[in-house]
Every structure is written in structure tokens, then in C-alpha cells.
Design a protein around this motif. Structure first.
Motif, PDB file in Angstrom:
ATOM      1  N   LEU A  30       0.694  -0.850   0.291  1.00 36.04           N
ATOM      2  CA  LEU A  30      -0.140   0.080   0.367  1.00 36.04           C
ATOM      3  C   LEU A  30       0.902   1.256  -0.165  1.00 36.04           C
ATOM      4  N   ASP A  31       0.731   2.145  -0.739  1.00 33.90           N
ATOM      5  CA  ASP A  31       0.899   3.541  -1.200  1.00 33.90           C
ATOM      6  C   ASP A  31       0.340   4.603  -0.436  1.00 33.90           C
ATOM      7  N   ILE A  32       0.687   5.362   0.117  1.00 33.69           N
ATOM      8  CA  ILE A  32      -0.341   6.828   1.082  1.00 33.69           C
ATOM      9  C   ILE A  32       0.249   7.210   0.234  1.00 33.69           C
ATOM     10  N   LYS A  70      -8.080  -4.670   7.227  1.00 33.30           N
ATOM     11  CA  LYS A  70      -6.361  -4.447   7.408  1.00 33.30           C
ATOM     12  C   LYS A  70      -6.882  -2.666   7.519  1.00 33.30           C
ATOM     13  N   LEU A  71      -7.444  -2.064   5.394  1.00 31.26           N
ATOM     14  CA  LEU A  71      -7.530  -0.831   5.214  1.00 31.26           C
ATOM     15  C   LEU A  71      -8.444  -0.004   6.166  1.00 31.26           C
ATOM     16  N   THR A  73      -7.800   0.410   8.860  1.00 30.34           N
ATOM     17  CA  THR A  73      -7.096   0.402  10.579  1.00 30.34           C
ATOM     18  C   THR A  73      -6.528   1.030   9.484  1.00 30.34           C
ATOM     19  N   GLN A  74      -5.660   1.508   8.635  1.00 27.10           N
ATOM     20  CA  GLN A  74      -4.770   1.873   8.007  1.00 27.10           C
ATOM     21  C   GLN A  74      -5.698   3.327   7.910  1.00 27.10           C
ATOM     22  N   ILE A  75      -6.527   3.208   7.547  1.00 28.74           N
ATOM     23  CA  ILE A  75      -6.930   4.909   7.039  1.00 28.74           C
ATOM     24  C   ILE A  75      -7.371   5.414   8.571  1.00 28.74           C
ATOM     25  N   ASN A  76      -7.640   4.220   9.303  1.00 30.77           N
ATOM     26  CA  ASN A  76      -8.487   5.718  10.641  1.00 30.77           C
ATOM     27  C   ASN A  76      -7.245   5.897  11.844  1.00 30.77           C
ATOM     28  N   ARG A 107     -18.444   0.561   8.392  1.00 27.32           N
ATOM     29  CA  ARG A 107     -18.762   1.286   9.803  1.00 27.32           C
ATOM     30  C   ARG A 107     -17.953   1.734  10.595  1.00 27.32           C
ATOM     31  N   LYS A 108     -16.159   1.243  10.635  1.00 28.56           N
ATOM     32  CA  LYS A 108     -15.444   1.178  11.584  1.00 28.56           C
ATOM     33  C   LYS A 108     -14.991   2.691  11.409  1.00 28.56           C
TER      34      LYS A 108
END
Length: 277
Positions: A30-32, A70-71, A73-76, A107-108
Motif C-alpha cells: 500500500l502506498d499512502i 486492515k485497510l 485500520t490504516q485509514i483511521n 462503519r468502523k
């Protein structure tokens, strides 16, 4: 000619040592991609306002619900003020095994100024239009279908607009911007990036798109081998329009479609930070 040669090279290259990497490794990376959006139309209240865009998850086609969690969690972890999803949630809605687990995962996602989404072509395809709308609504995402919302912070505003999918929907930008204040900083969500040629004629500051997957498979010198319709001109990254104020950002997306490979074209999310000049 480019596609023919590229496909031949893909067959040769991906049948060798790169096959495992392209199928098993790179799709899970994943690139941010971080970008500052600078404009004098951005009011002081929105200085350093953070928007996270994710797109084209294509859950169900070599992208699992576990990976999507997992994504989330990474976004949050990026602490976004606003989250936008630019289409293609699952790959084949008519074959996907729907469960409440996807709604729970969506929803998370947390953003104090809201979560918004638009349709992609895979969302409308496979009889998914109503199903996906119900899922996203249950997950507290607001649909922008030829409509706009006013994002308010400390009594100052920006406009967030969205159109229906270009390929399988009925996009109407006039309706989407109806009664919107042209003096406000305006963001458009449009699944297909080539729509920017139309958007450039409207009072829009940035367009956020997906759909292209960046080509999924890219080779040095040749570049991408294939992109779908309406993603043939603008494929990935930032594009500016010299005679208009519009800037276009094309997201490479998260999942894969058609072929379960990514090569030199990692999945990405975009992080946009608004900056007042």
C-alpha cells in the motif's frame, strides 16, 4: 500495437520470476500518496483539513474482507477529517456472498466531518445498485449521486459534489452543482477520470477519481498495458488543466479486477491536506 507487445511481455515476464511477486506480493502492498491542495479559496477554518480517498476495493476478487479490515485500520490511523470512496466496492455484486461483516467494517471508518461515496461501474453492474446503496447507508456513508453536500466547519464551507457513474449510470453535473455557491472551494467525486474534460468547464477546483487501477500492470518504457473505457486519457496521479482552474487526481485503487496482478503499480490511498495560500 502497444497493448499487443505489452501483453506478450506480460506473458513472458509474469510467467517467470515476477509472477509470484505480481500476484502475491505487490497487490498486498500500500502506498499512502500525500498531496497538499493549495488555494486562496480555502477558508482559514479549512486550513490543514485532511481528506482521505480510497477507491476500487473490488472485494471478492483476490481481495478479502480481512484485507479490507486492515485497510480500515490504516485509514483511521491517518485521523482524517473527511473520508471519500470513489466507487467499485465489490467486484461482482451478483456473485458476492454478502454478510453484515462488510457493513461492520465500513462503519468502523471514522471521520468527524462525514463519509461520502459515489457509484462505480461495478457497483451498478451485476444488479448491485440497491444492495450496495443499502450497505453504504447502513455504514453511515452518504451517497452523492448527481448531488452535493456543504461541508461546514466553524461557520465556513466547502462544496463536495458527486456524479453518477459515467459508464452505467446517468451522470448530470448540472444537477450535482445546482444552487452550489461557485465562490466556495469545490471538490468533485467522479469514478471515471476522463470525465475531467467535462468537469473542466464547470466551477470545480479538484476532481477525485479512480477506475483506472493505474493500469495494474506497468512496464518500464512501455507504461501501462490496458485501462478501461473513460480511463484511457488520465491514468494515475495528478493532472492540471492549463486554461481552467481544475486539477485532477487519479487513484490507482486498492483491489484488482480482470487479472489478479499488480506490477510496478502498487495499491494506494490518497491523503489530501487543504492549505490556504
Amino acid at each position: 500495437m502497444k497493448k499487443t507487445i505489452g501483453s506478450f511481455l506480460a506473458l513472458i515476464g509474469l510467467s517467470g520470476g515476477t509472477y509470484y511477486y505480481a500476484r502475491e506480493i505487490e497487490p498486498g502492498l500500500l502506498d499512502i500518496n500525500r498531496n497538499n491542495i493549495i488555494s486562496d479559496k480555502i477558508s482559514p477554518a479549512f486550513n490543514n483539513f485532511k481528506i482521505v480517498q480510497f477507491s476500487d476495493t473490488h472485494i471478492g476478487f483476490h481481495y478479502t474482507l480481512e484485507q479490507f479490515n486492515k485497510l480500515v485500520t490504516q485509514i483511521n490511523a491517518l485521523n482524517p477529517d473527511l473520508i471519500v470512496f470513489t466507487g467499485d466496492l465489490v467486484d461482482k455484486p451478483h456473485n458476492y456472498h454478502w454478510s453484515n461483516n462488510l457493513t461492520i467494517a465500513l462503519r468502523k471508518l471514522e471521520a468527524p466531518h462525514g463519509k461520502y461515496w459515489i457509484y462505480g461501474n461495478h457497483d451498478h453492474g451485476g444488479y448491485g445498485t440497491e444492495i450496495i446503496q443499502d450497505v453504504m447507508e447502513a455504514a453511515d456513508f452518504k451517497l452523492l449521486k448527481n448531488s452535493h453536500s456543504i461541508i461546514d466547519k466553524d461557520n465556513e464551507q466547502i462544496v463536495l459534489a458527486g456524479i453518477d457513474d459515467v459508464m452505467l449510470g446517468q451522470p448530470d453535473l448540472n444537477t450535482a452543482l445546482h444552487l452550489a455557491d461557485q465562490d466556495l472551494f469545490t471538490i468533485l467525486l467522479a469514478h471515471e477520470p476522463d470525465f475531467a474534460d467535462t468537469a473542466a468547464n464547470f466551477p470545480i477546483d479538484i476532481q477525485l477519481s479512480g477506475h483506472s487501477h493505474g493500469g495494474q500492470v506497468r512496464f518500464p518504457l512501455i507504461g501501462h498495458l490496458y485501462t478501461p473505457a473513460y480511463a484511457e486519457k488520465y491514468v494515475e496521479g495528478k493532472y492540471t488543466f492549463s486554461n481552467q482552474r481544475l486539477s485532477l487526481y487519479v487513484n490507482r485503487g486498492i483491489g484488482t479486477t480482470r487479472l489478479p496482478y499488480r506490477f510496478l503499480c502498487k495499491p494506494e490511498i490518497h491523503v489530501f491536506t487543504l492549505k490556504r495560500t
